[in-house]
Design a protein around this motif. Structure first.
Motif, PDB file in Angstrom:
ATOM      1  N   ALA A 118      21.673  45.384  37.314  1.00  0.00           N
ATOM      2  CA  ALA A 118      22.969  46.226  37.294  1.00  0.00           C
ATOM      3  C   ALA A 118      23.945  45.440  36.496  1.00  0.00           C
ATOM      4  O   ALA A 118      24.873  46.198  35.893  1.00  0.00           O
ATOM      5  CB  ALA A 118      23.420  46.486  38.807  1.00  0.00           C
ATOM      6  N   PHE A 119      24.048  44.011  36.382  1.00  0.00           N
ATOM      7  CA  PHE A 119      25.054  43.386  35.819  1.00  0.00           C
ATOM      8  C   PHE A 119      24.733  43.628  34.206  1.00  0.00           C
ATOM      9  O   PHE A 119      25.513  43.609  33.554  1.00  0.00           O
ATOM     10  CB  PHE A 119      24.965  42.029  36.242  1.00  0.00           C
ATOM     11  CG  PHE A 119      25.853  40.992  35.489  1.00  0.00           C
ATOM     12  CD1 PHE A 119      27.445  41.294  35.680  1.00  0.00           C
ATOM     13  CD2 PHE A 119      25.469  39.937  34.655  1.00  0.00           C
ATOM     14  CE1 PHE A 119      28.191  40.487  34.956  1.00  0.00           C
ATOM     15  CE2 PHE A 119      26.539  39.336  34.242  1.00  0.00           C
ATOM     16  CZ  PHE A 119      27.755  39.491  34.288  1.00  0.00           C
ATOM     17  N   ALA A 120      23.509  43.341  33.981  1.00  0.00           N
ATOM     18  CA  ALA A 120      22.993  43.547  32.562  1.00  0.00           C
ATOM     19  C   ALA A 120      23.462  45.104  32.090  1.00  0.00           C
ATOM     20  O   ALA A 120      23.835  45.164  30.797  1.00  0.00           O
ATOM     21  CB  ALA A 120      21.446  43.535  32.781  1.00  0.00           C
ATOM     22  N   ASP A 121      23.414  46.022  32.702  1.00  0.00           N
ATOM     23  CA  ASP A 121      23.916  47.377  32.392  1.00  0.00           C
ATOM     24  C   ASP A 121      25.238  47.256  32.222  1.00  0.00           C
ATOM     25  O   ASP A 121      26.000  47.808  31.163  1.00  0.00           O
ATOM     26  CB  ASP A 121      23.370  48.524  33.401  1.00  0.00           C
ATOM     27  CG  ASP A 121      22.003  48.652  33.580  1.00  0.00           C
ATOM     28  OD1 ASP A 121      21.255  48.361  32.525  1.00  0.00           O
ATOM     29  OD2 ASP A 121      21.450  49.457  34.547  1.00  0.00           O
ATOM     30  N   ALA A 166      33.776  43.665  38.807  1.00  0.00           N
ATOM     31  CA  ALA A 166      34.154  42.271  39.359  1.00  0.00           C
ATOM     32  C   ALA A 166      33.583  41.204  39.019  1.00  0.00           C
ATOM     33  O   ALA A 166      34.064  40.025  38.641  1.00  0.00           O
ATOM     34  CB  ALA A 166      34.407  42.459  40.831  1.00  0.00           C
ATOM     35  N   LEU A 167      32.037  41.223  39.118  1.00  0.00           N
ATOM     36  CA  LEU A 167      31.731  40.020  38.494  1.00  0.00           C
ATOM     37  C   LEU A 167      31.704  39.692  37.148  1.00  0.00           C
ATOM     38  O   LEU A 167      31.808  38.554  36.784  1.00  0.00           O
ATOM     39  CB  LEU A 167      29.737  40.044  38.715  1.00  0.00           C
ATOM     40  CG  LEU A 167      29.002  38.918  38.164  1.00  0.00           C
ATOM     41  CD1 LEU A 167      29.386  37.685  39.181  1.00  0.00           C
ATOM     42  CD2 LEU A 167      27.520  39.483  38.896  1.00  0.00           C
ATOM     43  N   LEU A 168      31.735  40.553  36.160  1.00  0.00           N
ATOM     44  CA  LEU A 168      31.858  40.728  34.779  1.00  0.00           C
ATOM     45  C   LEU A 168      33.260  39.806  34.604  1.00  0.00           C
ATOM     46  O   LEU A 168      33.367  38.905  33.680  1.00  0.00           O
ATOM     47  CB  LEU A 168      31.868  41.856  33.936  1.00  0.00           C
ATOM     48  CG  LEU A 168      32.004  41.799  32.516  1.00  0.00           C
ATOM     49  CD1 LEU A 168      30.976  41.035  31.953  1.00  0.00           C
ATOM     50  CD2 LEU A 168      32.052  43.311  31.836  1.00  0.00           C
ATOM     51  N   ASN A 169      34.226  40.369  35.149  1.00  0.00           N
ATOM     52  CA  ASN A 169      35.491  39.473  35.054  1.00  0.00           C
ATOM     53  C   ASN A 169      35.674  38.194  35.520  1.00  0.00           C
ATOM     54  O   ASN A 169      36.144  37.167  34.825  1.00  0.00           O
ATOM     55  CB  ASN A 169      36.618  40.434  35.895  1.00  0.00           C
ATOM     56  CG  ASN A 169      37.007  41.781  35.277  1.00  0.00           C
ATOM     57  OD1 ASN A 169      36.876  41.884  34.258  1.00  0.00           O
ATOM     58  ND2 ASN A 169      37.351  42.800  36.224  1.00  0.00           N
ATOM     59  N   PHE A 170      34.640  37.931  36.462  1.00  0.00           N
ATOM     60  CA  PHE A 170      34.634  36.560  36.794  1.00  0.00           C
ATOM     61  C   PHE A 170      33.761  35.702  35.874  1.00  0.00           C
ATOM     62  O   PHE A 170      34.124  34.505  35.720  1.00  0.00           O
ATOM     63  CB  PHE A 170      33.884  36.530  38.076  1.00  0.00           C
ATOM     64  CG  PHE A 170      33.868  35.218  39.018  1.00  0.00           C
ATOM     65  CD1 PHE A 170      34.779  34.402  39.179  1.00  0.00           C
ATOM     66  CD2 PHE A 170      32.552  34.572  39.106  1.00  0.00           C
ATOM     67  CE1 PHE A 170      34.657  33.148  39.781  1.00  0.00           C
ATOM     68  CE2 PHE A 170      32.370  33.407  39.757  1.00  0.00           C
ATOM     69  CZ  PHE A 170      33.564  32.534  40.048  1.00  0.00           C
ATOM     70  N   VAL A 171      32.730  36.220  35.259  1.00  0.00           N
ATOM     71  CA  VAL A 171      32.148  35.451  34.112  1.00  0.00           C
ATOM     72  C   VAL A 171      33.084  35.279  32.770  1.00  0.00           C
ATOM     73  O   VAL A 171      33.038  34.063  32.440  1.00  0.00           O
ATOM     74  CB  VAL A 171      30.698  36.216  33.754  1.00  0.00           C
ATOM     75  CG1 VAL A 171      30.064  35.676  32.625  1.00  0.00           C
ATOM     76  CG2 VAL A 171      29.986  36.289  34.795  1.00  0.00           C
ATOM     77  N   TYR A 172      33.910  36.353  32.709  1.00  0.00           N
ATOM     78  CA  TYR A 172      34.824  35.992  31.357  1.00  0.00           C
ATOM     79  C   TYR A 172      35.566  34.693  31.707  1.00  0.00           C
ATOM     80  O   TYR A 172      36.121  34.206  30.863  1.00  0.00           O
ATOM     81  CB  TYR A 172      35.641  37.392  31.512  1.00  0.00           C
ATOM     82  CG  TYR A 172      34.984  38.476  30.636  1.00  0.00           C
ATOM     83  CD1 TYR A 172      33.870  38.217  29.729  1.00  0.00           C
ATOM     84  CD2 TYR A 172      35.397  39.677  30.696  1.00  0.00           C
ATOM     85  CE1 TYR A 172      33.246  39.175  29.206  1.00  0.00           C
ATOM     86  CE2 TYR A 172      34.932  40.837  30.001  1.00  0.00           C
ATOM     87  CZ  TYR A 172      33.890  40.525  29.068  1.00  0.00           C
ATOM     88  OH  TYR A 172      32.981  41.722  28.598  1.00  0.00           O
ATOM     89  N   GLU A 173      36.320  34.797  33.157  1.00  0.00           N
ATOM     90  CA  GLU A 173      37.094  33.850  33.330  1.00  0.00           C
ATOM     91  C   GLU A 173      36.673  32.241  33.383  1.00  0.00           C
ATOM     92  O   GLU A 173      37.123  31.290  32.903  1.00  0.00           O
ATOM     93  CB  GLU A 173      37.454  34.149  35.059  1.00  0.00           C
ATOM     94  CG  GLU A 173      38.803  34.786  35.115  1.00  0.00           C
ATOM     95  CD  GLU A 173      38.901  34.834  36.647  1.00  0.00           C
ATOM     96  OE1 GLU A 173      39.058  33.968  37.334  1.00  0.00           O
ATOM     97  OE2 GLU A 173      39.331  36.052  37.169  1.00  0.00           O
ATOM     98  N   ALA A 174      35.367  32.305  33.894  1.00  0.00           N
ATOM     99  CA  ALA A 174      34.516  30.980  33.663  1.00  0.00           C
ATOM    100  C   ALA A 174      34.402  30.656  32.282  1.00  0.00           C
ATOM    101  O   ALA A 174      34.221  29.385  32.101  1.00  0.00           O
ATOM    102  CB  ALA A 174      33.126  31.234  34.629  1.00  0.00           C
TER     103      ALA A 174
END
Length: 368
Positions: free
Chosen positions: A23-26, A357-365
């Protein structure tokens, strides 16, 4: 265009690790069609059946079962762990990864080690309490930890500082309108449009105790006008459903499009796996949770917060009998008002946007 050109995703072994990864890959691909997405897996894991058909590059590396206790000596001693980490590092170097995002499972450990040695950003997504052994080890190397449920940071010391993002769900589930799809979903399974539907599924492998209890109550369910859609589990023996029932009882060994089952259903009866809890809450489906009784009780911990929020009821596996189904499930599924209240409560607890929400967190990291 985001700050990512190439991402390595690590997670394997079970659907609980692989479905959020997919789902995250999509989600990554929706935001940037040019991003390079590389998934790490092991030769024997379920990822081999799920990831390539979804259209993603899967690289196999050796991975080994870890002891249950986690400390840094664990990764210093076995040479095979470093062998696996070297294999993961070769993939990371080849695809020039900007970050590693791990979802748990033994394949995640070599990826975390390889990324740490290269000083690459590592983001961990965890859905269980306590965290799985692979992610507990990964937390030694990164502070970027995301979790699927609000109860996790309160229940596990190691997750105190984690960000609650929800669980990445497939778009077919995250965007599901159960009411709009109900008639078509019931027709798909050969169910009647006018009678309530009990959807039974014991997780990806099925659950024998659930199968026996519901089949044992089949006559009484049908006599009360309750249809059953029952996912038996591909590895379970076929169930013997009574013939000549006055209401449909449909069995399938496995269901890849769970959204069809959720749309057809008025009530679900199933285990308390993290993915099940995340999906049924997100789509607002009232659920009878029967947590897996063995292991470390993580399924009970997953289900209790949804139940406390009003989105379901809980029953111990040992108490689930045909008589319990008849006395508790039949009155519930024949009470549309109570089901509507439970569905609203479940939806209020659930997250449909865990992937974003996970994508935004990854961008922050990565930006840090």
């Amino acid at each position: 265009m985001g700050p990512l050109r190439s991402v390595v995703l690590a997670g394997g072994g079970t659907g609980g690790h692989i479905y959020p990864l997919l789902a995250f890959a999509d989600c990554l691909r929706r935001h940037d069609s040019g991003i390079r997405i590389t998934c790490l897996g092991t030769p024997k894991g379920l990822e081999n059946e799920l990831i390539p058909p979804a259209g993603y590059d899967l690289r196999q590396i050796p991975a080994y079962q870890l002891p249950r206790s986690v400390n840094l000596d664990l990764v210093k001693t076995p040479g095979r762990m470093w062998t696996a980490a070297r294999a993961a590092g070769k993939v990371i170097d080849e695809v020039q990864a900007d970050a590693v995002v791990g979802f748990g499972g033994y394949v995640s450990v070599p990826a975390y080690l390889a990324a740490w040695r290269r000083e690459l950003p590592i983001v961990i997504h965890e859905v269980n309490v306590p965290p799985g052994v692979a992610n507990r080890l990964g937390m030694k190397f990164t502070k970027h930890v995301a979790v699927g449920f609000p109860h996790q940071p309160a229940q596990a010391e190691s997750l105190r500082g984690a960000r609650v993002v929800g669980v990445p769900l497939r778009r077919g589930i995250a965007g599901l309108d159960r009411t709009a799809m109900r008639t078509a979903a019931r027709a798909h399974f050969g169910l009647r449009p006018d009678l309530p539907v009990l959807f039974v599924a014991g997780g990806s492998q099925g659950a024998r105790s659930i199968n026996l209890a519901v089949v044992g109550a089949a006559k009484e369910l049908a006599r009360n006008g309750v249809q059953v859609l029952h996912v038996v589990g591909a590895r379970n023996e076929a169930v013997s459903v009574p013939t000549d029932l006055p209401a449909p009882y449909v069995t399938v060994p496995y269901l890849s499009q769970m959204e069809l089952g959720y749309a057809a259903a008025d009530l679900m009866l199933g285990r308390g796996g993290a993915m099940t809890c995340a999906e049924v809450a997100a789509v607002g489906l009232p659920t009878v949770y029967v947590p897996y009784p063995h292991s470390n009780q993580e399924q009970r911990r997953n289900a209790v917060p949804v139940v406390e929020a009003g989105g379901g009821i809980l029953v111990d596996d040992a108490e689930l009998t045909p008589a319990w189904v008849e006395s508790m499930v039949i009155p519930l599924i024949r009470d549309p008002q109570r089901l509507a209240t439970m569905g609203t409560a479940a939806a209020a607890y659930g997250h449909r946007d865990g992937d974003e929400a996970l994508l935004n967190f990854v961008y922050e990291a990565v930006a840090r």
